[in-house]
Design an enzyme around this catalytic site. Structure first.
Site: not given
Ligand code: KIV
Length: 292
Positions: A72-73, A111, A140, A142, A209
């Site tokens: 999600d970056s 993500d 993934k 959080e 992280e």
């Molecule tokens: O969204 C992302 O790119 C991430 C990384 C910073 C691990 O979660």
């Protein structure tokens, strides 16, 4: 000026035949949760890198990166937003499709964006879309103890999960900024406990992280599943970077844990390969990329 020659893109998967003759037997075998677990058991490090489009994904896949994270970056590096909070399920889906159209070997991890896993039915529905429509092999998410029922449900239905502890950027509005987590004893103990419960609930991997190196090492040693670090020291089982940090084109403040591999190597392909080599050799992250 770096050499920016484009990679040879594999043909899209549907109805195509790929020339696999240039890939060795090992390079050719798909990365799975089982193969990653075996690497941890053998004490061999592996790599993850973000990508959001077909061209970069092909370079990364061919360079031997084990996991491509459609992170999600993308909200920040692709969309120019000031956090990951505005990212939608449709955004991850679109970019996961772009990546999965060309990948041959790497595992693709999607993500789960802000609020897309706030209850079990929603998490199952969105993760299913990432796998069926986006071509992802894992997701993934959080969060700490409150996401355990979600991790458990995803695992039960056969969806590989990477939990994400330490700094959780989706909480930036609560945290008031991006800070190293687990610095004091109570929060370090809590993180270690949460890590163990994530594993017990069925998580296949754990991303850490911005965590002090000593704590990340302790967590990595305490778990049987692999840990993937970013700003978490060299003793995690694997490392991840945001692609644009590796290419030295992060805008705004460059994070302490980032390293520009392009400046030393001169081409995108060799920069990604240098990252893989450095992680496997244990020379990245170095002390200057680490929090203590
Ligand atoms: O969204 C992302 O790119 C991430 C990384 C910073 C691990 O979660």
């Amino acid at each position: 000026m770096p050499n920016t020659t484009w990679p040879t893109l594999p043909q899209p998967k549907s109805g195509s035949t790929l020339d696999m003759s240039t890939l060795s037997k090992t390079d050719n075998s798909k990365v799975t949760v089982t193969s990653l677990l075996k690497l941890k058991q053998a004490g061999e490090k592996f790599t993850m890198l973000t990508a959001y489009d077909a061209s970069f994904a092909a370079v990364i896949d061919q360079a031997g990166v084990d996991i491509i994270l459609v992170g999600d970056s993308l909200g920040m590096v692709i969309q120019g937003r000031d956090s990951t909070v505005p990212v939608k399920v449709e955004d991850i889906l679109y970019h996961a499709r772009c990546v999965s159209n060309v990948c041959q070997r790497s595992m693709i991890m999607a993500d789960m964006p802000f609020m897309s896993f706030r209850d079990v039915p929603r998490a199952l529905e969105n993760a299913t879309r990432f796998m069926q429509e986006g071509g992802a092999h894992a997701v993934k998410l959080e969060g700490g103890g409150h996401v355990l029922p979600v991790v458990e449900a995803l695992a039960k239905y056969g969806i590989p999960v990477c939990a994400h502890l330490g700094l959780q950027p989706q909480y930036v509005n609560k945290l008031g900024g991006y800070r190293v987590q687990g610095r004091d004893e109570p929060s370090a103990k809590r993180m270690l406990q949460e890590a163990k419960t994530m594993q017990d609930s069925g998580a296949d991997m754990l991303l850490l992280e911005c965590v002090p190196a000593g704590l990340a090492e302790l967590i990595s040693q305490s778990l049987t599943i692999p840990t993937i670090g970013i700003g978490a020291g060299v003793d995690c089982d694997a490392q991840v970077l945001v692609l644009y940090d590796l290419l030295g084109i992060s805008f705004g403040k460059v994070p302490k844990f980032a390293k520009d591999f392009l400046v030393e190597t001169g081409s995108i392909q060799t920069a990604v390969k240098a990252y893989v080599k450095a992680v496997k050799a244990g020379t990245f992250p170095a002390t200057e990329h680490t929090f203590n």
